[in-house]
Write an enzyme that holds these catalytic residues in place. Structure first.
Site, PDB file in Angstrom:
ATOM      1  N   CYS A   1       0.854  -1.179   0.000  1.00  0.00           N
ATOM      2  CA  CYS A   1       0.000   0.000   0.000  1.00  0.00           C
ATOM      3  C   CYS A   1       0.894   1.234   0.000  1.00  0.00           C
ATOM      4  O   CYS A   1       2.102   1.128  -0.225  1.00  0.00           O
ATOM      5  CB  CYS A   1      -0.960  -0.004   1.191  1.00  0.00           C
ATOM      6  SG  CYS A   1      -0.143   0.003   2.798  1.00  0.00           S
ATOM      7  N   THR A   2       0.361   2.413   0.273  1.00  0.00           N
ATOM      8  CA  THR A   2       1.121   3.658   0.167  1.00  0.00           C
ATOM      9  C   THR A   2       2.239   3.737   1.191  1.00  0.00           C
ATOM     10  O   THR A   2       3.407   3.923   0.859  1.00  0.00           O
ATOM     11  CB  THR A   2       0.186   4.863   0.317  1.00  0.00           C
ATOM     12  OG1 THR A   2      -0.855   4.780  -0.651  1.00  0.00           O
ATOM     13  CG2 THR A   2       0.965   6.162   0.119  1.00  0.00           C
TER      14      THR A   2
END
Length: 953
Positions: free
Chosen positions: A307-308
Site C-alpha cells: 500500500c502507500t
C-alpha cells in the site's frame, strides 16, 4: 543520537513532508485521551507544522497515524521527539531562537507524554527507528519541481503540462490547509471491519524494500516464463503460486503499481470494502467443491501485499490470516511504496536527515514501481523520483512523454495519470482521470446542450457559467442523463433524462437492500428533474452570469471547485467562516423550516411502493392458484366443527438475513428451519436434508442446490418446496360480521375512492389467527371472512391486534385511508380529555380462578415484587403498575407453561418496560370458584395483562 538540524546546503524555499504510523495500545476513554491529543497539538503548533494526525480511541487495536508538512528543521525536531531523542540547542547558528523554541516544545511534550502513559500504566508511544518515517520534499522552483499531481491553486483555465510541475503549491505555502489532530475509533478508517484485529496481530510478515525488490524481480521473471510457455507452468506443479495484491483504493491503483498485469486491483472505493473482497475471493468452505466453479484466489496461495505507507497492509494482512487460514504465507512491504521509492526511486540519498542510520537508502537497481504514487496532500501524486529528501530532478522536455504512465483517460483511453480537484464524478465525487483533450470536448458538448456559444481558441474551459460535469467508471452509464445543474437544459432534453433515469431505477427494483442507495440516488435526481419541470420560469432559462453554476463543494460562484479536502488551502477555512457568519444571521425558525423543506419528499406511501406491490401481487397469485380463500363452511366437518383444508404444494421463500450470510444450507435447516424436522435425530436430519436436495426441493435464487455445504450470500433468496398441511381450527359455519358506514365528519377530505368506506365488526372465534402466519394460511380469519363477504383476498385491514387464542371483536376497514383515521383514535398517545375526538381503548374479559376483590374494603391485595410494583384502588377499579421485561434463556418448562413462545418468557423486573393495567370485578361464580374480570391495558398489550393476573395477585 538526535537527527542533524543543519540545513546550510538546502534552499530556504524547500518544503518537506513526513508520513508515519505506529500501532500501540492507548485508552478507550475519550476524556483521558484528550490530554495526549492536546499535548500533540501544542507540540505541532510550536513547530509550525501542518497536516493530519489521527489518534486511535482504543486500548488494544489502534495507535497513531500522521502526515505532517513543514520546514526540515521543524520536522526533524518532531521526528526526534517521537524517537524519544532530545533536540540540542545549537548556539553557533544564527537561528538560536528557533532552536530553543524546538527544544522547549519537545521537552514539554515529553513531560506531558510521560505523565499520560504513567497514569495508564503502559509503555510510552515512541517509534522505533528513523526508518519508520517516510520523507519527501520539493524545492518550489519552476521546472525543477518534481511533484506530479493535482493543480488546485492555479489560475482558472490553467492546463497541466508534462513539461513543468503539475503541483499548485506555491512558494512558502503549505501542502496542507491547516493542522488537524483528531481522536478517532480507527487510525485507518474501515467502518469497523477490522475491529477484531489487535496490536498483537500487526507487525507480522514484513519484507524490507530490498527483499520486496527481489520478490518483484522473481515474480516478473516467473510470469514472463509462463507467458513464453503459452500459459503452462514453467516451474512444475508443486511450486506454490504467489498472488500480488494492491491494498489501495482503485483511484490509487489507476496511476501506479508494481508489476502491471500481475498486481491485483480489488477495485475498492474505500478501505472498508476490502474485507468483502477477501471473502468473495477466499474459499470459506473447504469441504464444498460445488459452491463455486472457479478456484479460490487466496486459499493455499503465497500472498504479497503493498500500500502507500504500510499502515493498511498491517490490518489487511492480519485480516487475511484470520479469514484464510489455509495460506502459504502472507507478507507485505514494510513502509509501503513510499519507503520502497526512497531506496529504489533513483533520487538522491536521503541519509542527510538520518545520520544515525547505518545503511544508505540510495540503490542503483532498476525501480520496479511503474507510474506515480498517490499521496493524500495537495501534491496529489509523486513519481518514482519524488521521494526522499533531496529530489531536484527536472521533468522531461517532451510534452508527449508517456513512459511509465499507467493511468488512462476515462473517456478516450489515452495514457493519462493526473487527478484534478475540479474533475470529480458529479454523482459520487470520486476523482476521475480526464485528459485535456476530453476536458475540452466535454465542455463543448455540455455548453451546446445548455445553449451556450462554442469556445474559441484560448477561451477558458473552466467557465463558472458552465462547469463541466464528469462521470466515473461506476456511473459512466449516467453520463447523458445525470447532471447536477439543470439550468439551460430544454424540456425535451429533461424528458429524455427523466425517461432514462426511470428505466435505470426500474432495473434496480428487484435488487433489495443491495441496490437501496443506488435507487435513492436515482430517485432524488428524478424528483429534482420533475420539480424543475413544474416551474414555468425555468422552461427557457439560459445560463448567464446571474444564474451561473455554483461550486458544488462550497457553494460560491468564484471558486474553481478546488476547495475540498486537502486541496483547498486557506479557501476552505475562509468559506467555512463565511458560512458560520451566515448561519448566525438566520433566525431559529428559519433554520427549522429549511430543514423541514430539505427532508420533505414526495414519496409514495409504504403500501404503494414497488416492492410492497410486488409482494402483494405474488401473494394474491398464490392464493388464487392454491384456492386458499374459501368460506368457513368449506372443508368444515359439521359434526365436530373442525375445519381442515386439504394439503397443497407451496414454495416457501425467504431472503437471506444478515446473520445467515456465510452459513451453509445445512446450518440453516438445523438452526433456523428445525421445526420441519422436529423429532428426528441429527443423523436422520442430515439424511432427510440430503434427500430434499437430491429431489431438487431446495433452491437458491431459483436454482436447485447441489450440496448442503453451499454458502449463503447477501441478497440470496432461498426456497423450500413443501407439501403444506394446516392445523385444524374450530369455527362456526358462518362467522358473525356486522358492517357499519362511517360518518362523513371523520372521513379524510381528500377521499376520491369510489368504494364505500366501511368498518367490519367480526366476532372472532378462539384458536383462529387473524393473519396468515406460521402453519396457518387458509385457516386464517381474514381469508375466511373475505370469501364469506364476497371480497377480494387481502382487502380487509385489521385496525388492532388480537391474539390467536383470544376470542372477541375484531375491527377491520376496507380502505387504508379509513384505517389510518381510526387507528389514530386508537393510539395510546391520544389525549383522554379531547371531548370532540375521544380515544378508543381496548377492553379484555378474563376468567380468573378464585374470588377477585371488588374494593379495598375486602382486604389488601397481595403484590409480588412489591419493591418495584405497586397497586392502588380507584373506587371499584384496581390499578396495577409493574415493569415487565423479556427473559431470554429461561427454562423451557416455565416458558411453555405461561406462553406459546418458549424462547420469550416475560416476567416482572425492575429493568422492564412500564406496564399499567386496570381491573374490575364483573361477576363471581361460587360453584366454579371463578371470577369474570374486565381488564384494560393502559400501557402495553394483552400479554402483559395475563402476566399481571398470573404473577401479581
Amino acid at each position: 543520537m538526535s537527527i542533524n538540524n543543519n540545513n546550510n546546503n538546502l534552499s530556504n524555499n524547500k518544503q518537506y513532508c513526513i508520513l508515519f504510523y505506529k500501532y500501540h495500545p492507548l485508552t478507550d476513554d475519550k476524556e483521558v485521551l484528550e490530554t495526549y491529543r492536546h499535548a500533540t497539538e501544542v507540540l505541532c503548533k510550536s513547530l509550525n507544522l501542518t497536516g493530519r494526525i489521527l489518534i486511535g480511541l482504543s486500548n488494544n487495536g489502534e495507535g497513531i497515524n500522521g502526515t505532517l508538512a513543514g520546514s526540515k528543521d521543524d520536522l526533524n525536531a518532531y521526528v526526534n521527539c517521537m524517537l524519544n531523542n532530545d533536540v540540542d540547542v545549537d548556539t553557533d547558528t544564527t537561528n538560536d531562537v528557533d532552536c530553543k523554541r524546538r527544544k522547549d516544545a519537545v521537552t514539554a511534550f515529553h513531560n506531558a507524554s510521560k505523565e499520560f502513559f504513567a497514569k495508564l500504566n503502559i509503555p510510552q508511544l515512541f517509534l522505533e527507528s528513523p526508518n519508520d518515517f517516510k520523507w519527501s520534499s520539493w524545492s518550489g522552483q519552476g521546472e525543477g519541481d518534481d511533484l506530479l499531481g493535482v493543480c488546485p491553486g492555479g489560475k482558472r483555465g490553467d492546463s497541466i503540462d508534462r513539461k513543468s510541475t503539475s503541483s499548485s503549491v506555491k512558494n512558502n505555502e503549505s501542502w496542507f490547509p491547516d493542522l488537524h489532530i483528531k481522536i478517532v475509533k480507527e487510525i485507518i478508517s474501515s467502518g469497523g471491519a477490522f475491529k477484531d484485529i489487535s496490536t498483537q496481530d500487526t507487525s507480522v510478515g514484513y519484507l524490507t524494500p530490498k527483499e520486496w525488490h527481489e520478490e518483484m524481480k522473481s515474480l516478473i521473471e516467473k510470469n514472463k516464463k509462463m507467458e513464453d510457455s503459452a500459459g503452462g507452468d514453467a516451474n512444475g506443479d508443486e511450486e506454490v503460486e504467489t498472488v500480488l495484491i494492491d491494498v489501495r483504493n482503485h483511484k490509487e491503483c489507476q496511476i501506479g503499481n508494481f508489476a502491471p498485469g500481475i498486481s491485483i486491483d480489488p477495485h475498492t472505493k474505500t478501505f472498508s470494502q476490502f474485507p468483502k473482497w477477501v471473502k468473495e475471493n477466499a474459499d470459506l468452505s473447504a469441504t464444498d467443491t460445488t459452491a463455486s466453479p472457479n478456484p479460490s484466489l487466496l486459499t493455499n496461495k503465497r500472498i504479497l501485499m503493498y500500500c502507500t505507507g504500510g499502515i493498511r497492509c498491517e490490518k489487511a494482512s492480519a485480516y487475511i490470516r484470520q479469514t484464510v487460514p489455509n495460506n502459504k504465507g502472507i507478507y507485505h512491504l514494510k513502509g509501503g511504496i513510499h519507503k520502497y521509492l526512497e531506496e529504489f526511486g533513483g533520487g538522491q540519498d536521503a541519509s542527510e536527515c538520518k545520520d544515525n542510520q547505518d545503511e544508505k537508502t540510495s540503490n542503483t537497481d532498476e525501480c520496479l514501481f511503474v507510474g506515480k504514487n498517490f499521496v493524500f496532500d495537495r501534491r496529489g501524486a509523486l513519481d518514482a523520483k519524488g521521494h526522499g529528501i533531496n529530489n531536484n530532478r527536472k521533468l522531461s522536455d517532451s510534452s508527449n512523454q508517456v513512459d511509465g504512465v499507467v493511468g488512462t483517460c476515462q473517456y478516450c483511453g489515452d495514457p493519462y495519470d493526473v487527478f484534478h480537484p475540479d474533475i470529480v464524478c458529479c454523482v459520487c465525487r470520486e476523482p476521475i482521470l480526464t485528459c485535456s483533450k476530453c476536458q475540452r470536448e466535454l465542455s463543448e458538448k455540455q455548453r451546446q446542450l445548455r445553449g451556450l456559444a462554442p469556445l474559441r481558441d484560448g477561451d477558458n474551459t473552466k467557465d463558472i457559467a458552465c462547469r463541466t460535469e464528469y462521470h466515473c467508471e461506476v456511473h459512466f452509464h449516467l453520463k447523458s442523463c445525470y447532471f447536477t445543474s439543470l439550468i439551460g437544459l430544454s424540456k425535451s432534453e429533461l424528458e429524455q433524462q427523466l425517461q432514462q433515469l426511470q428505466s435505470y431505477h426500474k432495473e434496480l427494483e428487484g435488487t433489495g437492500k443491495k441496490g437501496k442507495q443506488k435507487r435513492r440516488t436515482l430517485r432524488k435526481q428524478i424528483e429534482k428533474i420533475q420539480t424543475y419541470m413544474k416551474q414555468p420560469s425555468n422552461s427557457n432559462e439560459l445560463v448567464s452570469s446571474e444564474n451561473a453554476m455554483k461550486c458544488r463543494h462550497c457553494g460560491t460562484l468564484e471558486c474553481n471547485s478546488d476547495c475540498w479536502g486537502f486541496h483547498g488551502g486557506n479557501k476552505r477555512m475562509e468559506n467555512n467562516q463565511d458560512k458560520d457568519v451566515e448561519d448566525t444571521l438566520k433566525s431559529h425558525n428559519n433554520k427549522v423550516e429549511l430543514k423541514r423543506q430539505k427532508r420533505r419528499k414526495d414519496r409514495l406511501p409504504s403500501n404503494q411502493r414497488p416492492a410492497k406491490l410486488a409482494k402483494r401481487g405474488n401473494d394474491l397469485s398464490e392464493i388464487k392458484l392454491l384456492q386458499l380463500c374459501n368460506t368457513p363452511s368449506h372443508n368444515r366437518n359439521d359434526s365436530t366443527g373442525m375445519r381442515v383444508p386439504p394439503p397443497v404444494v407451496r414454495v416457501l421463500q425467504s431472503g437471506v438475513k444478515g446473520k445467515w450470510v456465510g452459513k451453509t444450507v445445512k446450518w440453516l435447516f438445523n438452526n433456523e428451519f428445525g421445526e420441519s424436522m422436529h423429532g428426528l435425530t441429527q443423523r436422520d436430519r442430515d439424511e432427510r436434508l440430503e434427500q430434499l436436495i437430491r429431489e431438487g426441493l431446495i433452491r437458491i435464487n431459483g436454482v436447485a442446490v447441489k450440496s448442503s455445504n453451499v454458502l449463503l450470500r447477501n441478497m440470496d433468496t432461498i426456497e423450500h418446496i413443501v407439501q403444506w398441511h394446516e392445523p385444524p381450527v374450530l369455527v362456526p359455519s358462518k362467522i358473525e360480521v356486522l358492517k357499519h358506514a362511517l360518518p362523513e365528519s371523520i372521513l379524510p377530505t381528500d377521499n376520491n375512492n369510489t368504494t364505500t368506506p366501511l368498518v367490519y365488526c367480526i366476532n372472532k372465534p378462539s384458536s383462529v389467527p387473524v393473519y396468515p402466519s406460521g402453519p396457518y394460511y387458509a385457516n386464517s380469519l381474514l381469508l375466511m371472512v373475505e370469501a364469506q363477504e364476497g371480497l377480494t383476498a387481502k382487502t380487509l385491514i385489521p385496525l388492532h391486534r388480537i391474539d390467536r387464542a383470544t376470542s372477541g371483536v375484531l375491527l377491520c376497514a376496507n380502505m387504508s385511508s379509513v384505517a389510518k383515521v381510526i387507528q389514530g383514535r386508537m393510539s395510546s398517545n391520544s389525549k383522554e380529555d379531547d371531548d370532540e375526538h375521544p380515544p378508543v381503548r381496548k377492553l379484555y374479559l378474563a376468567r380468573v380462578k378464585g374470588k377477585f376483590p371488588s374494593s379495598s374494603s375486602e382486604g389488601l391485595v397481595t403484590i409480588r415484587h412489591a419493591s418495584f410494583a405497586s397497586a392502588c384502588w380507584h373506587g371499584d377499579i384496581l390499578e396495577v403498575d409493574a415493569p415487565i421485561a423479556v427473559d431470554l434463556g429461561s427454562s423451557i418448562k416455565e416458558s411453555e407453561s405461561s406462553s406459546s413462545n418458549s424462547t420469550m418468557h416475560r416476567s416482572i423486573r425492575s429493568d422492564g418496560k412500564q406496564s399499567i393495567s386496570r381491573f374490575k370485578l364483573i361477576a363471581y361464580d361460587e360453584a366454579l370458584d371463578q371470577s369474570l374480570v374486565s381488564c384494560a391495558p393502559i400501557t402495553g398489550r394483552k400479554v402483559r395483562v395475563c402476566i399481571v393476573l398470573s404473577m401479581h395477585m
